[in-house]
Design an enzyme around this catalytic site. Structure first.
Site, PDB file in Angstrom:
ATOM      1  N   LYS A 270       0.847  -1.199   0.000  1.00  0.00           N
ATOM      2  CA  LYS A 270       0.000   0.000   0.000  1.00  0.00           C
ATOM      3  C   LYS A 270       0.881   1.247   0.000  1.00  0.00           C
ATOM      4  CE  LYS A 270      -1.869   2.818   2.742  1.00  0.00           C
ATOM      5  NZ  LYS A 270      -1.790   4.006   1.859  1.00  0.00           N
TER       6      LYS A 270
ATOM      7  N   GLU B  61       9.686   1.277  10.638  1.00  0.00           N
ATOM      8  CA  GLU B  61      10.691   2.339  10.445  1.00  0.00           C
ATOM      9  C   GLU B  61       9.945   3.653  10.639  1.00  0.00           C
ATOM     10  OE1 GLU B  61      13.767   1.771  10.132  1.00  0.00           O
ATOM     11  OE2 GLU B  61      13.846  -0.299   9.442  1.00  0.00           O
TER      12      GLU B  61
ATOM     13  N   CYS C  97      13.440  10.916   7.066  1.00  0.00           N
ATOM     14  CA  CYS C  97      13.445  10.393   8.435  1.00  0.00           C
ATOM     15  C   CYS C  97      14.830  10.509   9.050  1.00  0.00           C
ATOM     16  CB  CYS C  97      12.976   8.950   8.440  1.00  0.00           C
ATOM     17  SG  CYS C  97      13.927   7.917   7.326  1.00  0.00           S
TER      18      CYS C  97
ATOM     19  N   GLU D  92       9.786  16.209  15.385  1.00  0.00           N
ATOM     20  CA  GLU D  92      10.101  16.037  13.964  1.00  0.00           C
ATOM     21  C   GLU D  92       9.273  17.032  13.153  1.00  0.00           C
ATOM     22  OE1 GLU D  92       8.696  12.418  11.927  1.00  0.00           O
ATOM     23  OE2 GLU D  92      10.694  12.265  11.057  1.00  0.00           O
TER      24      GLU D  92
END
Ligand code: NAD
Length: 472
Positions: A168, A243, A277, A374
């Protein structure tokens, strides 16, 4: 319109995803969105394809993956242009990524017959062996920042180990995943072995994570989504690898070449417009060089060529969406309010598309939200430190632990600090985070499990122990 890629089935007509080109802020493709029935059909197709695929010899699966890799290489330019337009990343970076996809498939094609069990001298005698057994149908859920790269980090080892896949992609970026699905079929991956179902995460992603016929979820995305997937997977004790997010440090000691380290530090935040990331978005700099370093970061940020992703000279494209631009702008405003000093950037570039100037904050401190959270946009926070212990403490003061960089010419200090940092991947005197042949993944809330290298294969197989009595 591009269709879902499910063996022997057309989409149920659940809706349409309008794919936007962030450099223009306009739609440029339409893709059929999967509904619940499509997802069930994809899982059923993967289940039906499993026996034949998993019974192929590992060598035979490897041969098909070599062909898949060759086809990706032959279509690298097409994939790169598609990714550059869809994500807004510079064409040079997108070309590297398309070739990295081919390299990744090639690596796992070769690895397929090199991942095997053991014979174990058990106390009882007889013969004890372990087998590596595929898990079954695996669901792979991937984000929009490196769509084809992250998909392939999972598809490669999953297929090499004999699993079948439902992939997906993120709704914002389904195009290269669908194209990879087509190329897989052309390479001889049998129908049903790799199914691609673009669709909304909250519905299709969540349904995949909860599906009783799916044995494992390989996920990359936000930490909050990772938590939801972990909870959904708990119901059927699915295997998971995650992750997740990051807020990675870049520690710079005073003995380095300031211009070089600042240039690399800037690039390690602003690459992919900060939507990485591994972005080293906390630059932690020793006080004696701090002022000079901030000035060099400013020069590097202002020297970054921001513009059309398809222009060869571009170093930074737009952010992916209106939403991501707003999130970034909100953090820039917050940083000023929190007392950090905006040295440059953070403003929109007039005209179409979601372009922002790369931003550098000086006088940033732990506890500020721009330092702790983040952002996923082109914003660097530069923090001063006085002692080695303080640098380590600041770097480790995070819920995340994905990547990191460390700059020093003092060998013993480099070794000491490298060992003390709580990150899954670290580079010393380099800003390189990803190596196909080495393990990649996070400590703490940056994830669970490892991708890449031979380590990834452990996450796409079960170990089965068989004991044979040999006494007559
Ligand atoms: P996201 O979590 O919003 O979405 C990732 C994927 O999950 C998408 O396909 C989405 O549709 C799907 N999804 C959303 N909600 C879901 C749910 N409830 N159940 C199942 N699936 C769901 O992340 P994003 O915004 O696409 O990507 C950015 C994030 O990804 C950042 O936090 C970034 O740090 C992280 N990331 C991590 C790595 C890594 O390797 N650690 C790599 C790239 C990106």
């Amino acid at each position: 319109m591009r269709n879902l890629l499910i063996a022997d089935r057309r989409p149920s007509g659940s809706g349409v995803i309008r794919v936007i080109e962030p450099a223009k802020g306009e739609p440029f493709e339409e893709v059929a969105a999967a509904g619940a029935a499509d997802l069930d059909a994809a899982v059923a197709a993967a289940k039906a394809a499993l026996p034949a695929w998993s019974r192929l010899t590992a060598f035979a699966r490897g041969e098909i993956l070599f062909k898949f890799s060759d086809l990706v290489r032959a279509h690298a330019e097409e994939l790169a242009v598609l990714e550059a337009r869809n994500v807004g990343k510079p064409i040079g970076d997108a070309r590297w990524e398309a070739n990295h996809v081919a390299d990744t498939l090639r690596y796992y094609a070769g690895a397929a017959d090199k991942h095997f069990g053991e014979t174990i001298p058990v106390k009882k005698g007889g013969l004890d062996i372990t087998l590596r057994v595929p898990l079954g149908v695996v669901g792979l859920i991937v984000p929009w920042n490196f769509p084809m790269v992250i998909a392939t980090w999972k598809v490669g080892p999953a297929l090499a180990c004999g699993n079948t896949v439902v992939l997906k992609p993120a709704s914002l970026t389904p195009l290269t995943a669908l194209r990879l699905g087509e190329l897989a079929l052309e390479a001889g991956v049998p129908p049903g072995v790799l199914n691609v179902v673009p669709g909304p995460g909250a519905a299709i992603g969540a349904a995949l994570a909860a599906h009783p016929d799916v044995r494992k979820i390989g996920f990359t995305g936000e930490t909050a989504t990772g938590r939801a997937i972990m909870a959904a997977a708990a119901q059927t004790i699915k295997r998971i690898s995650l992750e997740l997010g990051g807020k990675s440090p870049c520690i710079v000691f005073g003995d380095v070449n300031v211009a070089q380290a600042a240039g690399e530090a800037a690039a390690s935040v602003f690459a992919n417009a900060g939507q990485d990331c591994c972005a080293r978005s906390r630059t932690i700099v020793e006080r004696p060089i701090y002022a000079k370093f901030v000035e060099a970061m400013r020069a590097a940020a202002q020297g970054t060529v921001v513009g059309n992703p398809l222009d060869e000279k571009t170093q930074m494209g737009p952010v992916i969406s209106v939403h991501q631009r707003e999130v970034t702008e909100t953090y820039v405003a917050l940083g000023k309010k929190e007392g950090a000093r905006l040295v440059c950037g953070g403003e929109r570039i007039p005209g179409p598309g979601y372009f922002l100037r790369p931003a550098v904050f000086a006088d940033a401190k732990p506890g500020m939200r721009i330092v702790d959270e983040e952002i996923f946009g082109p914003v660097a926070s530069v923090i001063a430190f006085d002692t080695e212990a303080e640098a380590i403490a600041i770097a480790n003061d995070s819920i995340y632990g994905l990547s990191g960089s460390l700059w020093t010419n003092d060998l013993k200090r480099g070794l000491r600090v490298a060992q003390a940092l709580e990150t899954g991947v670290l580079s010393v005197n380099s800003s390189s985070s990803v190596h196909l042949q080495g393990p990649f993944g996070g400590f703490k809330q940056s994830g669970l499990g490892r991708e890449l290298g031979m380590h990834a294969l452990d996450h796409y197989s079960e170990i089965k122990n068989i004991y044979f009595e040999t006494a007559p």
